[in-house]
Design an enzyme around this catalytic site. Structure first.
Site, PDB file in Angstrom:
ATOM      1  N   LYS A   1      -3.206  -0.579 -24.758  1.00  0.00           N
ATOM      2  CA  LYS A   1      -3.653  -0.753 -26.152  1.00  0.00           C
ATOM      3  C   LYS A   1      -2.420  -0.769 -27.054  1.00  0.00           C
ATOM      4  CE  LYS A   1      -8.239   1.148 -25.241  1.00  0.00           C
ATOM      5  NZ  LYS A   1      -8.300   1.985 -24.036  1.00  0.00           N
TER       6      LYS A   1
ATOM      7  N   TYR B   1       0.865  -1.190   0.000  1.00  0.00           N
ATOM      8  CA  TYR B   1       0.000   0.000   0.000  1.00  0.00           C
ATOM      9  C   TYR B   1       0.894   1.229   0.000  1.00  0.00           C
ATOM     10  CZ  TYR B   1      -5.009  -0.313   0.099  1.00  0.00           C
ATOM     11  OH  TYR B   1      -6.303  -0.415  -0.281  1.00  0.00           O
TER      12      TYR B   1
ATOM     13  N   THR C   1      -4.630   5.213 -21.814  1.00  0.00           N
ATOM     14  CA  THR C   1      -4.454   3.904 -21.197  1.00  0.00           C
ATOM     15  C   THR C   1      -3.098   3.407 -21.664  1.00  0.00           C
ATOM     16  OG1 THR C   1      -5.650   2.932 -23.054  1.00  0.00           O
ATOM     17  CG2 THR C   1      -6.885   3.238 -21.020  1.00  0.00           C
TER      18      THR C   1
ATOM     19  N   GLU D   1      -0.450   4.888  -0.547  1.00  0.00           N
ATOM     20  CA  GLU D   1      -1.232   6.090  -0.856  1.00  0.00           C
ATOM     21  C   GLU D   1      -0.344   7.331  -0.782  1.00  0.00           C
ATOM     22  OE1 GLU D   1      -4.671   6.181   1.666  1.00  0.00           O
ATOM     23  OE2 GLU D   1      -5.551   4.449   0.661  1.00  0.00           O
TER      24      GLU D   1
HETATM   25  N1  DSN Z   1     -13.258  -0.036 -24.476  1.00  0.00           N
HETATM   26  C1  DSN Z   1     -12.159   0.530 -25.212  1.00  0.00           C
HETATM   27  C2  DSN Z   1     -12.187   0.121 -26.633  1.00  0.00           C
HETATM   28  O1  DSN Z   1     -12.420  -1.049 -26.889  1.00  0.00           O
HETATM   29  O2  DSN Z   1     -11.948   0.925 -27.500  1.00  0.00           O
HETATM   30  C3  DSN Z   1     -12.121   1.994 -25.075  1.00  0.00           C
HETATM   31  O3  DSN Z   1     -11.960   2.302 -23.750  1.00  0.00           O
END
Ligand code: DSN
Length: 417
Positions: A226, A51, A223, A53
């Site tokens: 991806k 932890y 994010t 924080e």
């Molecule tokens: N859910 C994601 C996507 O598939 O594009 C976007 O956050």
């Protein structure tokens, strides 16, 4: 995974099956990828026990001698890779990252202007069923009805008319480059802040395969799982002047302890993304998407905007008389994984829309190239033509699986291999 096998054979077995599934299918969901073994190891490390924080050297817990070093290192890597003045690497994922930005920089009742979800935007860009469209006023721009591309003049007109406090540039289903420079100009003209959400294209930006939102955006969210090929998590990058407000919004505003195992895995992914190999990877994603798009168009498919210049393709199946959901389900049976998706001005409902969305980040991570993309486009065509013929689809599935065996999936070693 010996310990897991002994402790919980049921979970072990499901993970093993998922591994095989990921290896033996062509994964075309544009927001998915294969992370490296190194990312998986960091993500599955003892850092999950901690932890912490707060932020490095300003924690509410003792015992941070390694975690502080770790988070500081990951912040520095993020700043260097993207050329940002400040980075927060703690958001749990993309939607919380966007929410943190709004909470930091907007007042209740301020106005967000983002891209409409059915036109390629994201829920968290102010869409009405998301809290981001309920806690703040929201107006949504669309793509042009004819070109199905962004019409920057129309975006400017809306901004002048609506005077939003924040404009969001970014998409989850838009197959063209986004002109952050123009968005920056529009935001300046109307006195709005510009948030660039580059979740889908972060890996392309790092590789130089998509123009960077810096220096036009005030804040950038992304994010990391991806095209950037990291663990599930997110980052906020911003100008120094917003750093304190952003940090306080993430913690203690919205979150508790950061997921340190994720922070470590983000760091590994950022290191990998700074290599020449990653640059090549980013450009190959785009070449692969173009090859698949061309082959699909040659076969009579109607691609939204007439093609792609990023990692994704949006196919409008109206002219094929096959709804998106039916197409996506049939493709799954042929070991080709995609998602059904609305297309701009879709007359059908989101749960059974007219399109499918395809992307090349994951297949490119396996080393597949333009030749394989054309082959996959051919299989997609065959499946759509024989969408009710389960036997034919099963035969195509065998061919797909056979091709997959020639392209090892990063990070995955199958049991028995
Ligand atoms: N859910 C994601 C996507 O598939 O594009 C976007 O956050």
């Amino acid at each position: 995974m010996q310990a897991l096998k002994e402790t919980d054979p049921e979970i072990y077995e499901l993970i093993r099956q998922e591994e095989r599934y990921q290896v033996e299918s062509v994964r075309l969901i544009p927001s998915e990828n294969y992370v490296s073994r190194a990312v998986l190891e960091a993500s599955g490390s003892v850092l999950t026990n901690k932890y912490s924080e707060g932020y490095p050297t300003r924690r509410y817990y003792e015992g941070q001698r390694y975690v502080d070093q770790l988070e500081t290192m990951v912040i520095e890597r993020a700043k260097t890779l993207f050329g940002a003045e400040h980075a927060n690497v703690q958001p749990y994922s993309g939607s919380p990252a966007n929410l943190a930005v709004y909470c930091a920089l907007l007042k209740p009742g301020d106005k967000i202007m983002g891209m409409a979800l059915p036109h390629g935007g994201h829920l968290s860009h102010g869409w009405n069923i998301s809290v981001t469209g309920q806690f703040w006023k929201s107006v949504q721009y669309t793509v042009d009805r004819e070109t199905r591309r962004l019409d920057y003049d129309a975006v400017r007109e809306m901004a002048l008319r609506e005077r939003p406090q924040m404009i969001v540039a970014g998409a989850t289903a838009y197959p063209r480059q986004i002109d952050f420079r123009i968005f920056g100009e529009i935001a300046k003209e109307v006195g709005a802040l510009l948030l660039a959400d580059i979740a889908h294209i972060a890996g392309l930006v790092v590789a130089g395969a998509h123009p960077s939102p810096f220096p036009y955006a005030d804040v950038v969210t992304t994010t990391v799982h991806k095209t950037l090929r990291g663990p599930r998590g997110a980052m906020i990058l911003c100008r120094k002047e917003f750093a304190d407000r952003i940090d306080r919004s993430v913690f203690p505003g919205l979150q508790g302890g950061p997921h340190n195992h994720t922070t470590a895995a983000i760091g590994v992914a950022l290191k990998e993304a700074s290599t020449p190999a990653f640059k090549h990877y980013g450009h190959q994603i785009v070449r692969n998407a173009r090859a698949m798009a061309e082959e699909l168009m040659d076969r009579g498919f109607d691609l939204v905007s007439g093609g792609t210049d990023n990692h994704l393709i949006l196919v409008d199946l109206t002219n094929k008389n096959v709804p998106g959901k039916k197409a996506a389900r049939a493709l799954e049976k042929a070991a080709i994984i995609c998602n059904y998706n609305t297309v701009p001005y879709d007359p059908r409902k989101p749960f059974n829309p007219s399109g499918i969305r395809l992307g090349t980040p994951a297949v490119t991570s396996r080393g597949m190239g333009e030749e394989q993309m054309r082959q996959v486009a051919g299989w997609i065509d065959q499946v759509i033509r024989q969408v009710n013929d389960d036997a034919a689809i099963a035969r195509i599935g065998e061919e797909v699986r056979s091709m997959c065996r020639g392209f090892p999936a990063p990070g995955i070693v199958l049991d028995g291999d």
